[in-house]
Design a protein around this motif. Structure first.
Motif, PDB file in Angstrom:
ATOM      1  N   ARG A  56       0.696  -1.271  -0.026  1.00  0.00           N
ATOM      2  CA  ARG A  56       0.126  -0.033  -0.055  1.00  0.00           C
ATOM      3  C   ARG A  56       0.892   1.212  -0.188  1.00  0.00           C
ATOM      4  O   ARG A  56       0.512   2.296  -0.594  1.00  0.00           O
ATOM      5  N   GLN A 141      -4.840   7.458   6.693  1.00  0.00           N
ATOM      6  CA  GLN A 141      -5.451   6.723   5.689  1.00  0.00           C
ATOM      7  C   GLN A 141      -4.837   5.624   5.184  1.00  0.00           C
ATOM      8  O   GLN A 141      -5.213   4.433   5.243  1.00  0.00           O
ATOM      9  N   ASP A 145      -6.179   1.552   5.624  1.00  0.00           N
ATOM     10  CA  ASP A 145      -6.259   0.748   4.388  1.00  0.00           C
ATOM     11  C   ASP A 145      -5.512  -0.534   4.775  1.00  0.00           C
ATOM     12  O   ASP A 145      -5.903  -1.652   4.289  1.00  0.00           O
ATOM     13  N   CYS A 148      -7.645  -2.739   6.641  1.00  0.00           N
ATOM     14  CA  CYS A 148      -8.656  -3.328   6.011  1.00  0.00           C
ATOM     15  C   CYS A 148      -8.273  -4.554   5.212  1.00  0.00           C
ATOM     16  O   CYS A 148      -8.778  -5.642   5.042  1.00  0.00           O
ATOM     17  N   MET A 181     -11.997   2.617   3.092  1.00  0.00           N
ATOM     18  CA  MET A 181     -10.592   2.668   2.479  1.00  0.00           C
ATOM     19  C   MET A 181     -10.680   3.725   1.424  1.00  0.00           C
ATOM     20  O   MET A 181     -11.672   3.958   0.703  1.00  0.00           O
ATOM     21  N   GLY A 185      -6.258   1.917  -1.549  1.00  0.00           N
ATOM     22  CA  GLY A 185      -6.694   0.689  -0.841  1.00  0.00           C
ATOM     23  C   GLY A 185      -7.533  -0.565  -1.550  1.00  0.00           C
ATOM     24  O   GLY A 185      -7.304  -1.598  -1.593  1.00  0.00           O
ATOM     25  N   ARG A 186      -8.559   0.160  -2.125  1.00  0.00           N
ATOM     26  CA  ARG A 186      -9.462  -0.388  -2.762  1.00  0.00           C
ATOM     27  C   ARG A 186      -9.029  -1.144  -4.139  1.00  0.00           C
ATOM     28  O   ARG A 186      -9.304  -2.380  -4.410  1.00  0.00           O
TER      29      ARG A 186
END
Length: 213
Positions: A56, A141, A145, A148, A181, A185-186
């Motif tokens: 990430r 953030q 992420d 998650c 997210m 991240g998605r």
């Protein structure tokens, strides 16, 4: 997943070792290289956080690397069962866990060798663990992420199989996870190697809720 994180200066590398030594005290064990129920869960979780941070945010700052590694610092000392099994109880537990972890990690960083980590960096690590300014801080953030991604990669299958959790609840949790997210991240999540069941449920979670159109 060939990325690697920037190397850490000696004090920060020592901090990682101190954090891992604390994780190793987790009484909750999972199967590991040394056999069944031999690996402290928080050691495994911390390694997973670092693994997905490499993907990430491969240029992650030393502070973000430490915050990711310490995400669940001594979490077993505040069990979820010590708070009411309600939404309010869950939120109170999460807030308490983050606050205590931030405080203890900050204190730990004063003991690093060859010198203590500077106060501004200690404060920054603590703020990241508390996930302050999530909507505005790119590093906070990124940490969210990563958490998650670890959930989807490492925890989702076991979570989904719990008898007390039906499909609607799982889909709703996935929607909430997705909403936390940012797009980077998605994008990583969509490229993950997930089981067929997980793919189906994520597909349902990404569909607009009925009546939203």
């Amino acid at each position: 997943m060939a990325q690697s994180l920037p190397p850490l200066e000696p004090a920060y590398a020592h901090a990682i070792r101190l954090i891992d030594e604390a994780h190793a005290q987790d009484p909750n064990k999972i199967d590991g290289p040394d056999g069944p129920a031999t690996l402290p869960y928080e050691v495994h979780y911390a390694r997973s956080m670092t693994k997905w941070l490499q993907v990430r945010c491969p240029s992650a700052s030393p502070e973000l690397q430490l915050a990711c590694r310490a995400q669940h610092f001594r979490r077993w000392e505040i069990p979820r069962s010590s708070f009411p099994m309600t939404r309010a109880g869950y939120l109170t537990w999460r807030a308490k866990q983050k606050s205590q972890a931030a405080q203890r990690v900050s204190a730990l960083l004063e003991t690093t060798q060859p010198s203590p980590i500077p106060a501004p960096s200690r404060d920054r690590v603590a703020a990241l663990i508390r996930k302050e300014d999530l909507a505005a801080d790119p590093e906070t953030q990124a940490l969210e992420d990563v958490a998650c991604l670890v959930f989807l990669d490492d925890q989702f299958d076991a979570f989904e199989q719990k008898e007390e959790i039906d499909e609607d609840k799982v889909v709703n949790i996935l929607r909430k996870t997705w909403a936390k997210m940012a797009q980077p991240g998605r994008d990583i999540a969509l490229g993950m190697e997930l089981g067929d069941r997980a793919k189906v449920l994520i597909g349902k979670a990404l569909q607009p809720p009925e009546g939203s159109g």
